[in-house]
Design a protein around this motif. Sequence first.
Motif, mmCIF file in Angstrom:
data_model
loop_
_atom_site.group_PDB
_atom_site.id
_atom_site.type_symbol
_atom_site.label_atom_id
_atom_site.label_comp_id
_atom_site.label_asym_id
_atom_site.label_seq_id
_atom_site.Cartn_x
_atom_site.Cartn_y
_atom_site.Cartn_z
ATOM 1 N N UNK A 195 0.786 -1.223 0.000
ATOM 2 C CA UNK A 195 0.000 0.000 0.000
ATOM 3 C C UNK A 195 0.820 1.276 0.000
ATOM 4 N N UNK A 196 2.131 1.177 0.083
ATOM 5 C CA UNK A 196 2.976 2.365 0.172
ATOM 6 C C UNK A 196 3.236 2.946 -1.213
ATOM 7 N N UNK A 197 2.700 4.118 -1.532
ATOM 8 C CA UNK A 197 2.905 4.675 -2.871
ATOM 9 C C UNK A 197 4.362 5.000 -3.169
ATOM 10 N N UNK A 198 5.178 5.179 -2.125
ATOM 11 C CA UNK A 198 6.596 5.464 -2.352
ATOM 12 C C UNK A 198 7.349 4.271 -2.935
ATOM 13 N N UNK A 199 6.726 3.088 -2.901
ATOM 14 C CA UNK A 199 7.363 1.896 -3.448
ATOM 15 C C UNK A 199 6.935 1.622 -4.882
ATOM 16 N N UNK A 200 6.316 2.613 -5.512
ATOM 17 C CA UNK A 200 5.905 2.496 -6.909
ATOM 18 C C UNK A 200 6.644 3.561 -7.710
ATOM 19 N N UNK A 201 7.179 3.180 -8.859
ATOM 20 C CA UNK A 201 8.012 4.122 -9.607
ATOM 21 C C UNK A 201 7.394 4.628 -10.899
ATOM 22 N N UNK A 202 6.420 3.936 -11.441
ATOM 23 C CA UNK A 202 5.745 4.401 -12.650
ATOM 24 C C UNK A 202 4.241 4.411 -12.400
ATOM 25 N N UNK A 203 3.600 5.461 -12.913
ATOM 26 C CA UNK A 203 2.173 5.658 -12.712
ATOM 27 C C UNK A 203 1.487 5.966 -14.043
ATOM 28 N N UNK A 204 0.249 5.519 -14.173
ATOM 29 C CA UNK A 204 -0.542 5.898 -15.318
ATOM 30 C C UNK A 204 -1.196 7.249 -15.116
ATOM 31 N N UNK A 205 -1.938 7.685 -16.130
ATOM 32 C CA UNK A 205 -2.589 8.983 -16.083
ATOM 33 C C UNK A 205 -3.948 8.945 -15.397
ATOM 34 N N UNK A 206 -4.479 7.779 -15.205
ATOM 35 C CA UNK A 206 -5.730 7.629 -14.480
ATOM 36 C C UNK A 206 -6.946 7.471 -15.370
ATOM 37 N N UNK A 207 -7.962 6.843 -14.822
ATOM 38 C CA UNK A 207 -9.253 6.716 -15.491
ATOM 39 C C UNK A 207 -10.336 7.009 -14.457
ATOM 40 N N UNK A 208 -11.332 7.775 -14.866
ATOM 41 C CA UNK A 208 -12.348 8.236 -13.919
ATOM 42 C C UNK A 208 -13.447 7.197 -13.756
ATOM 43 N N UNK A 209 -13.788 6.938 -12.512
ATOM 44 C CA UNK A 209 -14.923 6.080 -12.171
ATOM 45 C C UNK A 209 -15.914 6.919 -11.373
ATOM 46 N N UNK A 210 -17.144 6.970 -11.853
ATOM 47 C CA UNK A 210 -18.184 7.721 -11.168
ATOM 48 C C UNK A 210 -19.352 6.788 -10.882
ATOM 49 N N UNK A 211 -19.721 6.697 -9.619
ATOM 50 C CA UNK A 211 -20.813 5.822 -9.206
ATOM 51 C C UNK A 211 -21.967 6.692 -8.706
ATOM 52 N N UNK A 212 -23.088 6.594 -9.381
ATOM 53 C CA UNK A 212 -24.251 7.398 -8.999
ATOM 54 C C UNK A 212 -25.135 6.634 -8.018
#
Length: 125
Positions: free
Chosen positions: A107-124
């Motif tokens: 769960x530690x984000x500091x142990x991740x070196x590459x990230x994507x740009x993201x995708x939006x999830x919206x739950x109504x």
Amino acid sequence: QVQLVESGGGLVQAGGSLRLSCSASGRTSGLNAMGWFRQAPGREREFVAAISWSGSVTYYADSVRGRFTISRDNAKNTVYLQMNSLKPEDTAAYYCARATPSAPPGANPDEYDYWGQGTQVTVSS
């Protein structure tokens, strides 16, 4: 360099399902764990799920355990996040990330070196 591209986000009603994908390209030959994180407006980024390179070890946030499933297909350089029983509080931008070579799935984000740009999830509701 490694490029990560997420897809599969969208708008869904509460109780519905979505499947996110994260495709990796570039230098993907390492034995890296992968993870999913999310960030809602006005809130800090939070861990969602992670998976070891082999897929034999998975780790989930308490808030999604039992509803979300992380998996991977190394032949396709793709990681998935199956999200069921979605709730309005799951609304966020979802990001996949590659762990550093020595890091276990976690769960530690500091142990991740590459990230994507993201995708939006919206739950109504």
